[in-house]
Design a protein around this motif. Structure first.
Motif: not given
Length: 316
Positions: A139-140, A143-144, A146, A218, A221
């Protein structure tokens, strides 16, 4: 450097415990992170954890494509994060076993640090396990992506509006730099998207099935990032085509003006050439007003051709 986080109902959450204690006691789950490991620490992948030699070999080689491999007592994953400043791909290797997760990376990695902070903030450790940690890492990392794509989008908008009043050549250089960044990001995101699809449809990862909605989020995303990359590449192509068309139009406009000037001067050059011939029997040369008449004719021809071209719309 090796960082260890382990949990058991008796001892609770523990960090920084030695490897000997990790082996000698029973833990509900533990996370061992190899960060910038030394040669001796790399050897522990085989001597302490007995991972498959092929998986260890993949860790020691260069950037591997994001993938997963199944072994007898663990599953091996390769994922890629991207640094925000250098826009450089960084590999993270993950060994997911029964009640254990081991991560290996040759450089300091911000998403892993964010995942550690997230795990530390958990209030009830009895509700989490190694798959929770695995989800947090993925997830991290995703997320990075974006902030990177948002930053590239801002740069593309600046190029489109030319807020810095750059020259055409400099704008095209900036545009090709952004396209290169988008290509780098696409080469990371698309394999990661395929990897998440395999994880979601795997029959070997029971913990993923229990948290399917979280891993599916995820994947969503990654699909979104991939769509943003595609749309931004299309935008850069449209901007490039617009700039090239504008540059071609300006060039054609310049050539048009030069052509008009050349055409106007062609009959004037002809008249001057005729009366520049040094023949003795040229009656116009002996007339009183011959010079004035020639000038009137040349001016009339030039003005007449200018009016004709203007009526044709060549100067609009």
């Amino acid at each position: 450097m090796i960082n260890i986080m382990a949990y058991s109902k008796e001892k609770g959450m523990q960090e920084g415990i030695p490897m000997q204690e990790l082996r000698s006691e029973t833990w509900d789950w533990y996370w061992v992170d190899f960060e910038e490991p030394t040669k001796e620490e790399i050897g522990m992948l085989e001597t302490e954890f007995h991972f498959h030699p092929l998986a260890i070999e993949d860790c020691l080689q260069g950037l591997q494509r994001p993938k997963l491999d199944y072994y007898d007592d663990h599953t091996f994953f390769v994922i890629h994060s991207v640094s925000r400043m250098e826009l450089e791909k960084k590999e993270i290797d993950i060994f997911l076993g029964d009640c254990s997760i081991v991560t290996f990376h040759k450089e300091k990695n911000d998403p892993l640090e964010q995942a550690k902070r997230m795990v530390r903030r958990v209030k009830d450790y009895q509700e989490i396990d190694e798959y929770f940690v695995f989800h947090q890492i993925l997830d991290k990392v995703v997320d990075n992506y974006f902030p990177i794509i948002y930053k590239i989008e801002d740069h593309i908008n600046d190029i489109e509006d030319n807020t810095k009043n750059l020259s055409m050549e400099r704008l095209l250089e900036e545009l090709f730099d952004r396209r290169g960044e988008l290509l780098t990001l696409r080469q990371t995101v698309h394999p990661m998207r395929d990897l998440l699809y395999r994880i979601l449809n795997s029959h070997h990862l029971d913990g993923v099935f229990d948290r399917r909605e979280y891993f599916a989020d995820i994947h969503d995303h990654l699909v979104k990032v991939a769509d943003m990359i595609a749309s931004n590449r299309e935008m850069t192509q449209d901007i490039r085509d617009s700039y090239l068309s504008l540059n071609s139009h300006e060039t054609n406009r310049t050539m048009q003006i030069l052509t008009v000037i050349s055409v106007i001067f062609m009959p004037l050059t002809f008249i001057v050439g005729v009366y520049g011939m040094n023949f003795s029997n040229m009656p116009e040369l002996s007339t009183t007003y011959g010079y004035l008449v020639v000038w009137i004719i040349m001016i009339s021809v030039a003005v007449g051709m200018y009016i004709w071209f203007r009526n044709k719309g060549w100067f609009d």
